[in-house]
Enzyme design. Structure first.
Site, PDB file in Angstrom:
ATOM      1  N   HIS A 166       0.852  -1.195   0.000  1.00  7.02           N
ATOM      2  CA  HIS A 166       0.000   0.000   0.000  1.00  7.02           C
ATOM      3  C   HIS A 166       0.885   1.242   0.000  1.00  7.02           C
ATOM      4  O   HIS A 166       1.841   1.351   0.769  1.00  7.02           O
ATOM      5  CB  HIS A 166      -0.917   0.003   1.224  1.00  7.02           C
ATOM      6  CG  HIS A 166      -2.030  -0.987   1.121  1.00  7.02           C
ATOM      7  ND1 HIS A 166      -2.531  -1.677   2.200  1.00  7.02           N
ATOM      8  CD2 HIS A 166      -2.742  -1.423   0.049  1.00  7.02           C
ATOM      9  CE1 HIS A 166      -3.512  -2.478   1.808  1.00  7.02           C
ATOM     10  NE2 HIS A 166      -3.657  -2.339   0.505  1.00  7.02           N
ATOM     11  N   GLU A 169       1.895   3.360   3.061  1.00  5.06           N
ATOM     12  CA  GLU A 169       2.541   2.585   4.113  1.00  5.06           C
ATOM     13  C   GLU A 169       4.025   2.397   3.791  1.00  5.06           C
ATOM     14  O   GLU A 169       4.637   1.374   4.102  1.00  5.06           O
ATOM     15  CB  GLU A 169       1.817   1.247   4.275  1.00  5.06           C
ATOM     16  CG  GLU A 169       0.347   1.446   4.679  1.00  5.06           C
ATOM     17  CD  GLU A 169      -0.484   0.171   4.662  1.00  5.06           C
ATOM     18  OE1 GLU A 169       0.101  -0.929   4.556  1.00  5.06           O
ATOM     19  OE2 GLU A 169      -1.720   0.280   4.750  1.00  5.06           O
ATOM     20  N   HIS A 312       2.576  -4.183   6.722  1.00  4.77           N
ATOM     21  CA  HIS A 312       1.649  -3.081   6.464  1.00  4.77           C
ATOM     22  C   HIS A 312       1.649  -2.174   7.694  1.00  4.77           C
ATOM     23  O   HIS A 312       2.355  -2.406   8.665  1.00  4.77           O
ATOM     24  CB  HIS A 312       0.236  -3.625   6.213  1.00  4.77           C
ATOM     25  CG  HIS A 312       0.092  -4.370   4.922  1.00  4.77           C
ATOM     26  ND1 HIS A 312      -0.585  -3.868   3.846  1.00  4.77           N
ATOM     27  CD2 HIS A 312       0.540  -5.598   4.537  1.00  4.77           C
ATOM     28  CE1 HIS A 312      -0.550  -4.732   2.842  1.00  4.77           C
ATOM     29  NE2 HIS A 312       0.127  -5.800   3.238  1.00  4.77           N
ATOM     30  N   GLU A 371       0.882  -5.620  10.876  1.00 10.29           N
ATOM     31  CA  GLU A 371       0.502  -4.200  10.892  1.00 10.29           C
ATOM     32  C   GLU A 371       1.371  -3.473  11.919  1.00 10.29           C
ATOM     33  O   GLU A 371       1.177  -3.604  13.124  1.00 10.29           O
ATOM     34  CB  GLU A 371      -0.978  -4.043  11.250  1.00 10.29           C
ATOM     35  CG  GLU A 371      -1.937  -4.731  10.283  1.00 10.29           C
ATOM     36  CD  GLU A 371      -2.159  -3.935   9.006  1.00 10.29           C
ATOM     37  OE1 GLU A 371      -1.616  -2.819   8.895  1.00 10.29           O
ATOM     38  OE2 GLU A 371      -2.890  -4.431   8.124  1.00 10.29           O
TER      39      GLU A 371
END
Length: 402
Positions: A166, A169, A312, A371
């Site tokens: 992404h 990110e 991420h 994450e």
């Protein structure tokens, strides 16, 4: 005293400050009437406050390469800072300027880390760690940028790690490259990394990093568009006429690369309910329609990895399952990674078509979406140090025997 500086393509306030050795506050104070938000424009003029020049005195047997290695500075940037003498043979006692010659670790931690920074970084680690760091391009982005894979270690067990799937990110890319350099240094020196034995890990496991899956999107988030960007009209439209791109996750064609994999793709597309290009959540016209997703897919097919980790942001969580396709050891690994990092292992439902989802479904092997950090993307650079300790712990653990 100050000097006049003309903004070049790729410049951001933080990148200029880093190269010129000044603070952002000093740059803003020297340019009170200049609009530098949301993005600088090529050709724009800024005043750069005077700063103390850093110098290095050439020693016997020095070369550009050895100085670059000793100081941890990109050889390319070092030569650019000394344009008038870079073609000459260095002479002991000669002084060379270190202005604009920034250490790769500074690029990673103190300014936006984009495809140009990655390009320089890749060249740096290749030269600094020959025989340890192996680099190849596994494909091209929509706009023709290389998607780099970096291999380290010689062990039979194979682990894959990727970042910046992404666009907003992108901090994941700089964190992964910091680990690449640190791991390579310990392998080269033969020293232990705290209690962790880098040599043992290397003998047991080979690891493939793809630090920036989405270079076009990362560049868009960091630099915006100008009148010279070939996709400007479409991109602004897809971004709901907003010319800030902080929230942009997709590739340059407005496709979310983590909704691109053949793992219940149709169901994810319906669940998202986004049927045209967008800053996020558009799955594309078909699975693997985008070259960046295809590059990851082909790499995984070719290398037959034992495990995969996709970094991420944000949330400090580790997602480890997918529709009960995961093997029994997946939860065990998730708890190991959670224990060393302080993150939370989460059994996730209601999500399909991600890289981790496809890897688990297709290979029935452990894969994780990790994450990092807390906050709003892009995460602030002030978190780099603390997040790096967490990422480092996860990667070290993943390289250890099962």
């Amino acid at each position: 005293m100050s000097t006049l500086y003309m903004v070049r393509k790729g410049d951001t306030p933080l990148r200029i400050c880093l190269r010129c050795g000044i603070t952002l506050e000093a740059l803003l104070a020297a340019n009170p009437t200049v609009n530098i938000s949301p993005y600088l424009m090529p050709g724009q003029h800024l005043f750069i406050p005077e700063c103390t020049t850093a110098m290095y005195t050439v020693q016997a047997h020095d070369s550009w390469q050895s100085i670059s290695w000793r100081l941890g500075i990109s050889e390319l940037l070092l030569k650019e800072a000394n344009e008038s003498i870079q073609q000459c043979e260095l002479v002991p006692g000669q002084c060379i300027s270190l202005d604009y010659a920034v250490r790769p670790s500074d690029w990673r931690a103190r300014a936006e880390y984009g495809p140009n920074e990655l390009e320089q970084d890749v060249r740096y680690v290749q030269r600094a760690f020959p025989g340890i760091v192996h680099v190849e391009s596994i494909g091209k982005s929509v706009l023709g940028k290389d998607i780099y894979a970096i291999r380290m270690g010689e062990g039979p067990r194979r682990v894959h790690v990727n970042g910046a799937v992404h666009a907003n990110e992108w901090l994941t890319s700089s964190l992964l490259m910091q680990f690449v350099e640190d791991y390579a240094r310990y392998l080269q020196s033969g020293l232990r990394w705290g209690k962790w034995d880098a040599r043992l890990a290397s003998e047991h496991t080979s690891i493939w990093f793809v630090p920036m899956v989405n270079p076009d999107g990362v560049e868009l988030v960091q630099e915006g568009v100008s009148g010279q960007h070939s996709w400007e009209h479409s991109i602004v439209k897809w971004n709901e006429e907003d010319r800030r791109f902080d929230r942009w996750k997709a590739n340059i064609r407005g496709v979310d690369l983590n909704d691109q994999f053949p793992a219940h793709w149709e169901e994810e597309r319906v669940r998202r309910g986004v049927y045209e290009p967008s800053a996020m959540n558009y799955s594309g016209e078909a699975p693997l329609s985008e070259p960046e997703a295809c590059a990851l897919y082909r790499l995984a097919e070719e290398k037959e990895f034992t495990m995969a980790l996709s970094f991420h942001s944000q949330g400090k969580e580790i997602y480890w399952n997918y529709r009960d396709y995961e093997p029994p050891e997946a939860e065990v690994w998730a708890k190991r990674l959670a224990r060393v990092s302080g993150y939370r292992a989460v059994k996730l439902t209601g999500s399909d078509a991600g890289f981790k989802d496809w890897f688990i479904q297709h290979y029935r092997k452990p894969a994780f979406t990790i994450e990092i950090g807390y906050g709003i993307n892009p995460l602030p650079l002030s978190q780099f140090g603390s997040i790096y300790h967490e990422v480092c712990a996860i990667l070290k653990e993943s390289l250890l025997p099962e």
